[in-house]
Design a protein around this motif. Sequence first.
Motif, PDB file in Angstrom:
ATOM      1  N   ILE A  29       0.834  -1.188   0.000  1.00  0.00           N
ATOM      2  CA  ILE A  29      -0.085   0.040   0.017  1.00  0.00           C
ATOM      3  C   ILE A  29       0.906   1.189  -0.145  1.00  0.00           C
ATOM      4  N   PRO A  30       1.309   1.743  -1.104  1.00  0.00           N
ATOM      5  CA  PRO A  30       2.102   2.968  -1.286  1.00  0.00           C
ATOM      6  C   PRO A  30       1.423   4.144  -0.808  1.00  0.00           C
ATOM      7  N   ASP A  31       0.488   4.522  -0.374  1.00  0.00           N
ATOM      8  CA  ASP A  31      -0.149   5.833   0.060  1.00  0.00           C
ATOM      9  C   ASP A  31      -0.628   5.334   1.382  1.00  0.00           C
ATOM     10  N   SER A  32      -0.267   6.102   2.476  1.00  0.00           N
ATOM     11  CA  SER A  32      -0.657   5.758   3.861  1.00  0.00           C
ATOM     12  C   SER A  32      -2.329   6.222   3.983  1.00  0.00           C
ATOM     13  N   ARG A  33      -2.623   7.174   3.072  1.00  0.00           N
ATOM     14  CA  ARG A  33      -4.026   7.606   3.066  1.00  0.00           C
ATOM     15  C   ARG A  33      -4.861   6.438   2.926  1.00  0.00           C
ATOM     16  N   GLU A  34      -4.394   5.413   2.469  1.00  0.00           N
ATOM     17  CA  GLU A  34      -5.320   4.378   2.103  1.00  0.00           C
ATOM     18  C   GLU A  34      -5.409   3.120   3.263  1.00  0.00           C
ATOM     19  N   ILE A  35      -4.980   3.586   4.289  1.00  0.00           N
ATOM     20  CA  ILE A  35      -4.947   2.635   5.739  1.00  0.00           C
ATOM     21  C   ILE A  35      -6.211   2.668   6.100  1.00  0.00           C
ATOM     22  N   ASP A  36      -6.740   1.739   6.366  1.00  0.00           N
ATOM     23  CA  ASP A  36      -8.191   1.619   7.085  1.00  0.00           C
ATOM     24  C   ASP A  36      -8.120   1.135   8.506  1.00  0.00           C
ATOM     25  N   PHE A  37      -7.846   1.861   9.269  1.00  0.00           N
ATOM     26  CA  PHE A  37      -7.598   2.140  10.807  1.00  0.00           C
ATOM     27  C   PHE A  37      -8.612   0.942  11.334  1.00  0.00           C
ATOM     28  N   GLY A  38      -7.953   0.359  12.431  1.00  0.00           N
ATOM     29  CA  GLY A  38      -8.597  -0.945  12.923  1.00  0.00           C
ATOM     30  C   GLY A  38      -8.609  -2.327  12.253  1.00  0.00           C
ATOM     31  N   HIS A  39      -7.779  -2.401  11.226  1.00  0.00           N
ATOM     32  CA  HIS A  39      -7.564  -3.621  10.204  1.00  0.00           C
ATOM     33  C   HIS A  39      -6.095  -3.996  10.461  1.00  0.00           C
ATOM     34  N   THR A  40      -5.799  -5.166  10.070  1.00  0.00           N
ATOM     35  CA  THR A  40      -4.829  -5.692  10.476  1.00  0.00           C
ATOM     36  C   THR A  40      -3.720  -5.492   9.119  1.00  0.00           C
ATOM     37  N   TYR A  41      -2.536  -5.264   9.161  1.00  0.00           N
ATOM     38  CA  TYR A  41      -1.528  -4.976   8.162  1.00  0.00           C
ATOM     39  C   TYR A  41      -0.055  -5.329   8.652  1.00  0.00           C
ATOM     40  N   LEU A  42       0.558  -5.999   7.457  1.00  0.00           N
ATOM     41  CA  LEU A  42       1.930  -6.105   7.589  1.00  0.00           C
ATOM     42  C   LEU A  42       2.732  -4.769   7.648  1.00  0.00           C
ATOM     43  N   VAL A  43       3.427  -4.553   8.767  1.00  0.00           N
ATOM     44  CA  VAL A  43       4.297  -3.370   8.758  1.00  0.00           C
ATOM     45  C   VAL A  43       5.762  -3.714   8.668  1.00  0.00           C
ATOM     46  N   ILE A  44       6.531  -3.029   7.814  1.00  0.00           N
ATOM     47  CA  ILE A  44       7.898  -3.579   7.544  1.00  0.00           C
ATOM     48  C   ILE A  44       8.645  -2.326   8.208  1.00  0.00           C
ATOM     49  N   THR A  45       9.613  -2.604   8.914  1.00  0.00           N
ATOM     50  CA  THR A  45      10.649  -1.224   9.412  1.00  0.00           C
ATOM     51  C   THR A  45      11.965  -1.783   9.099  1.00  0.00           C
ATOM     52  N   GLN A  46      12.899  -0.948   9.449  1.00  0.00           N
ATOM     53  CA  GLN A  46      14.314  -1.424   9.132  1.00  0.00           C
ATOM     54  C   GLN A  46      14.576  -2.801   9.724  1.00  0.00           C
ATOM     55  N   SER A  47      13.983  -2.855  11.013  1.00  0.00           N
ATOM     56  CA  SER A  47      14.694  -4.165  11.815  1.00  0.00           C
ATOM     57  C   SER A  47      13.384  -5.259  11.937  1.00  0.00           C
ATOM     58  N   ASP A  48      12.180  -4.732  11.714  1.00  0.00           N
ATOM     59  CA  ASP A  48      11.059  -5.926  11.937  1.00  0.00           C
ATOM     60  C   ASP A  48      10.149  -6.116  10.760  1.00  0.00           C
ATOM     61  N   LEU A  50       6.112  -6.934  11.165  1.00  0.00           N
ATOM     62  CA  LEU A  50       4.935  -6.988  12.004  1.00  0.00           C
ATOM     63  C   LEU A  50       3.587  -7.088  11.504  1.00  0.00           C
ATOM     64  N   LEU A  51       3.064  -8.014  12.115  1.00  0.00           N
ATOM     65  CA  LEU A  51       1.496  -8.219  11.635  1.00  0.00           C
ATOM     66  C   LEU A  51       0.758  -7.641  12.751  1.00  0.00           C
ATOM     67  N   LYS A  52       0.133  -6.320  12.641  1.00  0.00           N
ATOM     68  CA  LYS A  52      -0.645  -5.531  13.827  1.00  0.00           C
ATOM     69  C   LYS A  52      -1.799  -5.131  13.059  1.00  0.00           C
ATOM     70  N   VAL A  53      -2.356  -4.826  14.065  1.00  0.00           N
ATOM     71  CA  VAL A  53      -3.652  -3.876  13.915  1.00  0.00           C
ATOM     72  C   VAL A  53      -3.107  -2.393  14.020  1.00  0.00           C
ATOM     73  N   LEU A  54      -3.575  -1.576  12.794  1.00  0.00           N
ATOM     74  CA  LEU A  54      -2.952  -0.098  13.090  1.00  0.00           C
ATOM     75  C   LEU A  54      -4.074   0.822  13.205  1.00  0.00           C
ATOM     76  N   TYR A  55      -3.845   1.841  14.361  1.00  0.00           N
ATOM     77  CA  TYR A  55      -4.407   2.798  14.638  1.00  0.00           C
ATOM     78  C   TYR A  55      -3.804   4.137  14.535  1.00  0.00           C
ATOM     79  N   PRO A  56      -4.750   5.249  14.457  1.00  0.00           N
ATOM     80  CA  PRO A  56      -3.846   6.501  14.324  1.00  0.00           C
ATOM     81  C   PRO A  56      -3.346   6.855  15.653  1.00  0.00           C
ATOM     82  N   SER A  57      -2.333   7.733  15.760  1.00  0.00           N
ATOM     83  CA  SER A  57      -1.813   8.132  16.955  1.00  0.00           C
ATOM     84  C   SER A  57      -2.134   9.829  17.173  1.00  0.00           C
TER      85      SER A  57
END
Length: 86
Positions: A29-48, A50-57
């Motif tokens: 998902i190249p555009d963060s505006r497409e994130i549907d908060f409260g749903h599960t996503y694979l998040v890739i960081t430099q070191s991890d 992570l399969l997590k549910v995403l929420y706005p901060s």
Amino acid sequence: MKGCYGLTVYGDSMLPRYHPGDIVFVRPIPDSREIDFGHTYLVITQSDRLLKVLYPSDKEGTLILSSINPDTTPQGAPLYPSREIP
């Protein structure tokens, strides 16, 4: 399924919905505006990975990553606490 990747789940932070050994299919998902908060996503960081549910901060430019597993430590703290990432 064009553009999707199948990945194996490791760990138990997302139990009971996702079990170790499950195969999940993800797509970029190249555009963060497409994130549907409260749903599960694979998040890739430099070191991890992570399969997590995403929420706005409350902090601009950050996301909250949450596990589903409700298990707690003997002291009552979440075994898999949420965390914020930029």
